[in-house]
Design an enzyme around this catalytic site. Structure first.
Site, PDB file in Angstrom:
ATOM      1  N   HIS A 302       0.823  -1.213   0.000  1.00 20.76           N
ATOM      2  CA  HIS A 302       0.000   0.000   0.000  1.00 20.76           C
ATOM      3  C   HIS A 302       0.853   1.257   0.000  1.00 20.76           C
ATOM      4  CE1 HIS A 302       0.170   1.024   4.384  1.00 20.76           C
ATOM      5  NE2 HIS A 302       0.169  -0.278   4.587  1.00 20.76           N
ATOM      6  N   ASP A 314       6.121   0.972   7.030  1.00 18.85           N
ATOM      7  CA  ASP A 314       4.696   0.740   6.755  1.00 18.85           C
ATOM      8  C   ASP A 314       4.185   1.829   5.819  1.00 18.85           C
ATOM      9  OD1 ASP A 314       2.122  -0.118   6.765  1.00 18.85           O
ATOM     10  OD2 ASP A 314       1.672   0.504   8.800  1.00 18.85           O
ATOM     11  N   GLU A 348      -4.880   1.818   2.533  1.00 19.51           N
ATOM     12  CA  GLU A 348      -5.047   0.591   3.317  1.00 19.51           C
ATOM     13  C   GLU A 348      -5.408   0.964   4.752  1.00 19.51           C
ATOM     14  OE1 GLU A 348      -3.869  -2.472   6.202  1.00 19.51           O
ATOM     15  OE2 GLU A 348      -2.904  -0.556   5.938  1.00 19.51           O
ATOM     16  N   HIS A 447       3.345   2.621  12.817  1.00 15.40           N
ATOM     17  CA  HIS A 447       2.341   3.647  13.166  1.00 15.40           C
ATOM     18  C   HIS A 447       2.836   4.680  14.191  1.00 15.40           C
ATOM     19  CE1 HIS A 447      -1.407   1.109  11.801  1.00 15.40           C
ATOM     20  NE2 HIS A 447      -0.433   1.103  10.913  1.00 15.40           N
TER      21      HIS A 447
HETATM   22 ZN   LIG Z   1       0.609  -1.274   6.413  1.00 12.71          ZN
END
Ligand SMILES: [Zn+2]
Length: 492
Positions: A302, A314, A348, A447
């Site tokens: 993503h 991420d 995502e 995150h």
């Molecule tokens: Zn992710």
């Protein structure tokens, strides 16, 4: 559930259930009746020796060093954070179009996707009382704000979401609920699944009991002062209250204070707000197949990220892994017969908008998707090869794993999810291969504002690229497919 067969086994694996055994026997019978197509006794040759040799050369080439680190570096340097619908997200779509074009992908295109747009604003969480101090916190994604005046209230600590839902409204009304459950460090990140519901469902559970705000211990493993954000949702029927996370050390501080002061109060302020939906896009590029170009092996990651860090792990790492695996395949003399399609999904993090839209738009082409793989758990390395394919093709999955050696990758189950963005495709019946990445350190930075390029190890990334490239190449050259899964409704 089926387990992988050991590498030396030449026979088809047989399931533990009688239905699976029957399927395996049926598959054998079908092959036996296939006559001229058979090779090596009763087994179809999945790959020619030349295909396997090419896969081996591809693996060795990747292990010598790839451009994957360069892709992540370029994305986080030229674009940075790219929350769905933000200017960074728009820049990421442009970046991906340019990158895929420059790397020689064909059919580079976008698919427009409407995404929710949320703005974090500022976050302040302050511990009041004799040891007053600011706490390191993040507003959870999708939370409402507190208004300019903020919220000040007494705190009630609970051990888990289950403990919260078992409480009475009288215990909680007009208070701040603090869910203090720690995510344990594991190699495959399994503990995320058990603690993330505090984040996703905690606010509505607390709101239903009359709480004025939710605070959770970060769903992350770092002992540093990094608060972990991520998506939360509100039940339609529940009162909406603001939701925050505290870094692990700050959650410790709060819990320690509460042990001696049951009347402890917090002041919370957030200027988070929701905006009208915005346009984003899936970005697609292909390495065309030769004689079976209409059949697709999909590699997904993503493009969006959270706003606190740079989204290097991420999912910058995932983008780099799938792009580089496909690029290395495009440089081979012996081209794959199927098309390898890289899909960089929009949004995502805030609800799989791009993945759902891709699955909606493919129509009949879904039947041409032979296998799908996703990279979305950081840099790796791959520790286990899981799958969800028709059981009679587990022997082929095992051969794919063997082709990855000497990479120390274990066999895994055949009930893999394949990853969040593959959910809608899987529900249509598309088989998935799931290279499980070592996530021991991933949830330290996932995150958080610490998700930066500093956490990307180029050597490890190369090993992951090697495994993905081998899997994608073999899937795109395999005689026959991986069967189909039973279609199921997709509800997420
Ligand atoms: Zn992710």
């Amino acid at each position: 559930m089926l387990e992988m067969v050991p590498p030396h086994a030449r026979r088809r694996p047989v399931g533990t259930g009688s239905a699976a055994s029957f399927l395996a026997l049926l598959a054998l019978a079908v092959q036996l009746s296939a006559g001229p197509a058979l090779a090596q006794g009763t087994q179809l040759a999945d790959w020619s020796d030349a295909d396997l040799a090419t896969a081996g050369a591809l693996r060795d080439r990747a292990l010598k060093g790839t451009s994957a680190y360069e892709h992540v570096s370029s994305l986080v340097t030229e674009v940075g954070p790219r929350l769905a619908g933000s200017p960074g997200d728009e820049a990421a779509v442009r970046w991906a179009m340019n990158r895929l074009g420059k790397l020689g992908f064909t059919g580079v295109r976008t698919q427009d996707v409407l995404v929710p747009r949320w703005i974090r604003g500022t976050t302040e969480v302050t511990l009041l009382g004799p040891a007053a101090q600011p706490l390191v916190a993040a507003t959870l994604g999708g939370s409402i704000g507190t208004g300019e005046e903020g919220i000040e209230a007494q705190v009630v600590e609970v051990a888990s979401l289950e403990a919260l839902t078992a409480m009475q409204a009288g215990d909680i009304r007009n208070k701040v609920v603090f869910i203090n459950q720690r995510m344990e460090r594991t190699k495959d990140g399994a503990s995320y699944g058990t603690t993330v519901k505090n984040r996703t469902q905690g606010a509505s559970a607390a709101g239903n009991l009359g709480a004025v705000a939710l605070v959770i211990r970060s769903v992350g493993t770092s002992d540093e002062r990094f608060a972990h954000t991520g998506r939360m949702t509100y039940d339609v029927s529940a009162p909406r209250i603001p939701a925050f996370s505290l870094s692990n050390p700050d959650a410790d501080t709060l819990s320690r204070q509460l042990k001696t002061n049951k009347q402890l109060r917090l002041r919370l302020k957030s200027t988070a707000r929701e905006m009208p939906p915005a346009w984003s896009a899936n970005v697609i590029g292909e390495i065309p197949g030769t004689d079976r170009a209409g059949e697709i092996v999909l590699l997904g990651a993503h493009l969006d990220s959270w706003d606190l860090g740079q989204g290097a792990l991420d999912d910058g790492a995932g983008v780099a892994i799938v792009v580089e695996a496909a690029r290395l395949i495009s440089r081979l003399d012996r081209k794959p017969s199927r098309t390898i399609r890289v899909v960089l999904f929009a949004n995502e993090e805030f609800g799989l908008s791009g993945a759902k839209e891709y699955a909606r738009l493919i129509g009949d082409e879904q039947a041409k998707h032979v296998l799908a793989m996703e990279a979305d758990t950081g840099i790796g390395p791959v520790i286990r090869l899981e799958s969800q394919v028709a059981p009679e093709f587990l022997g082929a999955i095992e051969k794919m794993r063997a082709a990855m050696q000497p990479l120390p990758i274990e066999g895994g189950s055949n009930n893999a999810s394949g990853g969040a963005d593959l959910g809608p495709l899987r529900s249509l019946g598309v088989p998935v291969l799931d290279p499980v990445l070592d996530a021991s350190l991933y949830f330290d930075v996932h995150h958080t504002m610490n998700d930066t390029l500093a956490k990307v190890d180029a050597k490890v990334l190369d090993q992951t690229v090697a495994a993905y490239a081998v899997a994608a190449y073999l899937a795109a050259t395999k005689q026959g497919d991986f069967g189909r899964l039973a279609p199921v409704p997709f509800n997420r």
